[in-house]
Design a protein around this motif. Sequence first.
Motif, PDB file in Angstrom:
ATOM      1  N   THR A 135      -5.793  23.900  -6.023  1.00 52.43           N
ATOM      2  CA  THR A 135      -4.698  22.993  -5.717  1.00 52.43           C
ATOM      3  C   THR A 135      -4.009  23.395  -4.419  1.00 52.43           C
ATOM      4  N   GLN A 136      -4.543  24.435  -3.802  1.00 52.47           N
ATOM      5  CA  GLN A 136      -3.966  24.924  -2.559  1.00 52.47           C
ATOM      6  C   GLN A 136      -4.307  23.996  -1.403  1.00 52.47           C
ATOM      7  N   GLY A 137      -3.315  23.386  -0.815  1.00 54.98           N
ATOM      8  CA  GLY A 137      -3.524  22.630   0.407  1.00 54.98           C
ATOM      9  C   GLY A 137      -4.253  21.319   0.174  1.00 54.98           C
ATOM     10  N   PRO A 138      -4.174  20.449   1.179  1.00 52.55           N
ATOM     11  CA  PRO A 138      -4.765  19.125   1.078  1.00 52.55           C
ATOM     12  C   PRO A 138      -6.279  19.175   1.332  1.00 52.55           C
ATOM     13  N   LYS A 139      -6.934  18.099   0.987  1.00 48.96           N
ATOM     14  CA  LYS A 139      -8.364  17.975   1.310  1.00 48.96           C
ATOM     15  C   LYS A 139      -8.538  17.891   2.820  1.00 48.96           C
TER      16      LYS A 139
ATOM     17  N   TYR B  18       0.807  -1.218   0.000  1.00 47.26           N
ATOM     18  CA  TYR B  18       0.000   0.000   0.000  1.00 47.26           C
ATOM     19  C   TYR B  18       0.838   1.266   0.000  1.00 47.26           C
ATOM     20  N   ARG B  19       2.121   1.061  -0.178  1.00 47.65           N
ATOM     21  CA  ARG B  19       3.051   2.178  -0.091  1.00 47.65           C
ATOM     22  C   ARG B  19       2.637   3.368  -0.967  1.00 47.65           C
ATOM     23  N   THR B  20       2.400   3.085  -2.236  1.00 50.25           N
ATOM     24  CA  THR B  20       2.026   4.147  -3.169  1.00 50.25           C
ATOM     25  C   THR B  20       0.758   4.853  -2.709  1.00 50.25           C
ATOM     26  N   GLU B  21      -0.197   4.046  -2.299  1.00 48.32           N
ATOM     27  CA  GLU B  21      -1.490   4.594  -1.921  1.00 48.32           C
ATOM     28  C   GLU B  21      -1.389   5.446  -0.657  1.00 48.32           C
ATOM     29  N   ILE B  22      -0.625   4.953   0.283  1.00 44.38           N
ATOM     30  CA  ILE B  22      -0.464   5.712   1.527  1.00 44.38           C
ATOM     31  C   ILE B  22       0.167   7.073   1.236  1.00 44.38           C
ATOM     32  N   LEU B  23       1.215   7.064   0.403  1.00 46.01           N
ATOM     33  CA  LEU B  23       1.885   8.332   0.099  1.00 46.01           C
ATOM     34  C   LEU B  23       0.950   9.270  -0.664  1.00 46.01           C
ATOM     35  N   TYR B  24       0.123   8.688  -1.529  1.00 42.39           N
ATOM     36  CA  TYR B  24      -0.836   9.519  -2.252  1.00 42.39           C
ATOM     37  C   TYR B  24      -1.820  10.171  -1.272  1.00 42.39           C
ATOM     38  N   LEU B  25      -2.346   9.365  -0.369  1.00 40.53           N
ATOM     39  CA  LEU B  25      -3.341   9.899   0.567  1.00 40.53           C
ATOM     40  C   LEU B  25      -2.745  10.964   1.472  1.00 40.53           C
ATOM     41  N   VAL B  26      -1.541  10.703   1.966  1.00 34.31           N
ATOM     42  CA  VAL B  26      -0.916  11.668   2.866  1.00 34.31           C
ATOM     43  C   VAL B  26      -0.652  12.983   2.133  1.00 34.31           C
ATOM     44  N   GLU B  27      -0.255  12.858   0.875  1.00 31.55           N
ATOM     45  CA  GLU B  27      -0.023  14.057   0.072  1.00 31.55           C
ATOM     46  C   GLU B  27      -1.294  14.903  -0.067  1.00 31.55           C
ATOM     47  N   ASN B  28      -2.411  14.210  -0.227  1.00 27.07           N
ATOM     48  CA  ASN B  28      -3.629  14.911  -0.628  1.00 27.07           C
ATOM     49  C   ASN B  28      -4.659  15.133   0.462  1.00 27.07           C
ATOM     50  N   HIS B  29      -4.435  14.560   1.613  1.00 29.30           N
ATOM     51  CA  HIS B  29      -5.398  14.734   2.706  1.00 29.30           C
ATOM     52  C   HIS B  29      -4.682  15.247   3.952  1.00 29.30           C
ATOM     53  N   ALA B  30      -5.317  16.172   4.622  1.00 28.61           N
ATOM     54  CA  ALA B  30      -4.730  16.680   5.860  1.00 28.61           C
ATOM     55  C   ALA B  30      -4.584  15.547   6.872  1.00 28.61           C
ATOM     56  N   THR B  31      -5.575  14.658   6.879  1.00 30.03           N
ATOM     57  CA  THR B  31      -5.559  13.548   7.831  1.00 30.03           C
ATOM     58  C   THR B  31      -5.810  12.241   7.107  1.00 30.03           C
ATOM     59  N   THR B  32      -4.984  11.259   7.392  1.00 27.57           N
ATOM     60  CA  THR B  32      -5.193   9.929   6.833  1.00 27.57           C
ATOM     61  C   THR B  32      -5.360   8.957   7.994  1.00 27.57           C
ATOM     62  N   ILE B  33      -6.436   8.199   7.941  1.00 24.94           N
ATOM     63  CA  ILE B  33      -6.676   7.216   8.993  1.00 24.94           C
ATOM     64  C   ILE B  33      -6.288   5.850   8.444  1.00 24.94           C
TER      65      ILE B  33
END
Length: 695
Positions: free
Chosen positions: A227-231, A53-68
Motif C-alpha cells: 500500500t506504499q505509494g501510488p502505482k 468524473y469527479r469521483t473517478e478523477i480523485l480516485y485515479l489521482v490518489e492511486n496513480h503517480a501520473t494521471t493522463i
Amino acid sequence: MAFWKPGTEKPSFVEDEEGGIVLMSNNLSSSSSSSYGYANIEKQRQRLPVYKYRTEILYLVENHATTIIVGETGSGKTTQIPQFLKEAGWAEGGRVIACTQPRRLAVQSVSARVAEEMGVNLGDEVGYTIRFEDHTTSGVTSVKFLTDGVLIREMMEDPLLTKYSVIMVDEAHERSISTDILLGLLKKIQRRRPELRLIISSATIEAKAMFNFFNTSKNRQAPEGSTQGPKLEPAILSVEGRGFSVKIHYVEEPVSDYIRSVVSTILLINEREPPGDVLVFLTGQDDIETSIKLLAEEAHSNQKNSSGLLPLPLYSGLSRAEQELIFTPTPRGKRKVILSTNIAETSLTLEGVVYVIDSGFSKQKFYNPISDIESLVVAPISKASARQRSGRAGRVRPGKCYRLYTEDYFLKQMPGEGIPEMQRSNLVSTVIQLKALGIDNILGFDWPSPPSPQAMIRALEVLYSLQILDDDAKLTSPTGFQVAELPLDPMISKMILASNELGCSDEIITIAAVLSIQSVWVIARGVQKEQDEAKLRFAAAEGDHITFLNVYKGFLESKKSSQWCYKNFLNYQSMKKVVEIRDQLKRIARRLGITLKSCEGDIDAVRKAVTAGFFANACRLEPHSNGVFKTIRGSEEVYIHPSSVLFRVNPKWVVYQSIVSTERQYMRNVVTINPSWLTEAAPHFYQNRQNNMSL
DNA sequence: TGGGGATTT
C-alpha cells in the motif's frame, strides 16, 4: 458531496488491454449539489462534462503517480479539476495545487474564473503567477495557476518543487518547448518525491505518447501489493467535450491555388448557408491580405454573392485596437469573415463561428543545426491541427468545416501530429535552463521527444564559445551562473555581462529589453514609405541597436505616450513591455553585481558589448556584390533585412541578432562593428576556429 | 536588393 476517499468503496473501472485504465463512461451518477451559496455558479459547474468524473478523477489521482486526462475542449477540466483536488484535501497542511498553462492570458482568465467559482478574491486561496505578475499570497494561496515557464524558473529556487502536492500540466499535447522541458523535469522529480501527483492533460492523439513517457513501472519495481505509494503506471481517463458536431467537407480534387479556393468557398457559404460567421485558417499576413483584396474585388464585380460580408484580418502583429474588431458583435444582416493565422487555433477563441475553412497549411519554424539557422516555412498541418481547426466551428451550434484538401490526402498522407517545437528549434536557451538546474548530462536527458544530437551538440558548442560552459560542459563561474539567472537568450545575457566592464550597462540593458521582444515597430503595410520616414527620425548610422536607444529615449521623453507611438509607427504595447522587461533586468543585474552605468554617448563601448554577445553572428560584405554578406562562421550568403536601418547602407562588417529565412536569408537587427573587436571579444573563437568548430 | 506562424522566462 460524494467523492472517493481512501478506504471507501471504489468506483468501477475496466483495465485497458494495453495496461492503462479506461473508465466506463456510461451509467455514472452525478453527485448532488451542496446547498452552499453561489447556486448559479454551482449549477454551471455541474453541467460541465468533467463534473460526472469527479469521483473517478480523485480516485485515479490518489492511486496513480501520473494521471493522463484526455479532455476535449469544453469539458471543464482546467477549471474544475483543481477545485476537486482542493475539496478532496490535496491542499491541506500548507500544500499547494498547481496548474500550468502554455500562455499567460490563459493563466489569468482561468484563475479569475476559478476564484469566482470558489467565491474568493483572486490572489488569496486562488492565485496566479506569470512573468511580471505574482498574484499569490504565501501561506494562503493553495490553488495556483502559472505558465510552464514560471514553474521551470521556480525549480531554480526549489528543485523538487516541494510545496506542490499535485501539478497539473494543461495542454501538454501542444508540445511547446517549455511544456516538454517541464514534463522531463517532473518525471525526474517523481523519482525523488513519490508522494507528488501529476495530472497531464492532453488531446487524444498524444495520450499514448504521454502514457509511455510516464510509464516507469517497467523500470522500477514497486513492491507488489504494497500500500506504499501510488502505482507507477499512469492512468488514462477520457472526458468528452461539449462541442457541437461539425460536418467535414473535403474538396474532390487537389487545389492548386488555396487562396482562390478560400475566396470561392467564402462566396459559396455566403450564397448557400444560413447566417453564421466564417473563420479561415491561412498561413500568414500575406495570404490574409491577398484574400481580403480578392474578396473586395469580388464584391465590386459580383454584388450578390458577397453582399453582407465583413472581412477581418487576425494575426498577432495587429495592434490591440485592430484585434478588438474581431470581438465586436456581428451587425444584423452581416457575416463576419475572420481571416486568421494559426493564432485562432489555440490562443484565441472566437464565439459565433459556424463555418471554418482550412487551407491545410501553416507557417512552421524549422532549425538547421549545421548552419545554426532557424527558418519559417509554409508546411502542411497535421491531423491534430486539422481537428483543432474544424472544432472551432462547433462552439455555438452545429457547424461545417471546409477542408481545401482531399479526404484521401487527409487519411493517407497528412501526418498524425506535428513535430514538437523542441525538435524544430535552436536549443541554447533550453540547454542553459537545464544546466542551471544542475542537469549535467544533456545528451542523456529523458525528453518526451528527444531533439537531434546534432542540435544539442551545436547548442553546447555555442555556449562553450560564449564561455558560458567550460571544457567539461559545466556552467562557468561566474559567467555561466550569471547567464543562467537572466531570463534571456544567452547571447543577450552575455552582452549584458560584457557591458558591465565596458561601462555601458544602462544602454545595453535597454537594448537587451528591445531584442527580447518581437519588434518595436508596428506592421505598416501600404504605408511603408511613411514608416521608413518615421524610422529615419531615430536612425543611427551604427545600426539598429543604437537606433533602439533613440527610440527608447523618445518614448521616455513623450512620457510613454501612446499617441507618440502611433505617430512614429511604434507598437505601444511593445514599448510598454520594453519598459517592464528593462525594469526586471535592472533588478536582476543589481543582484548579479552589475551597477547601472551610462557610457554617455560612447557608442563604441555599446557596439563592443553587442559584439561580446553576438560575435558568432559576424558577417562581411562581399566586395562589389550589391549587398551580399557572408557569415564568418559558415560562409552562408545573407542579406540585411529590409526593416533594418542599415538596409541599402551595406557597411563592411556587421553582427546580427537573428536570421529570418524566406526567399533569402535576412539578418534582423544589425549593427556595424570593427572586425578587430571580434578577436578581442572572442579570441578563442576567432583565432582557433578550426578547433572550436569541431568541439 | 523589399518583409515577422504562435508562445514564454
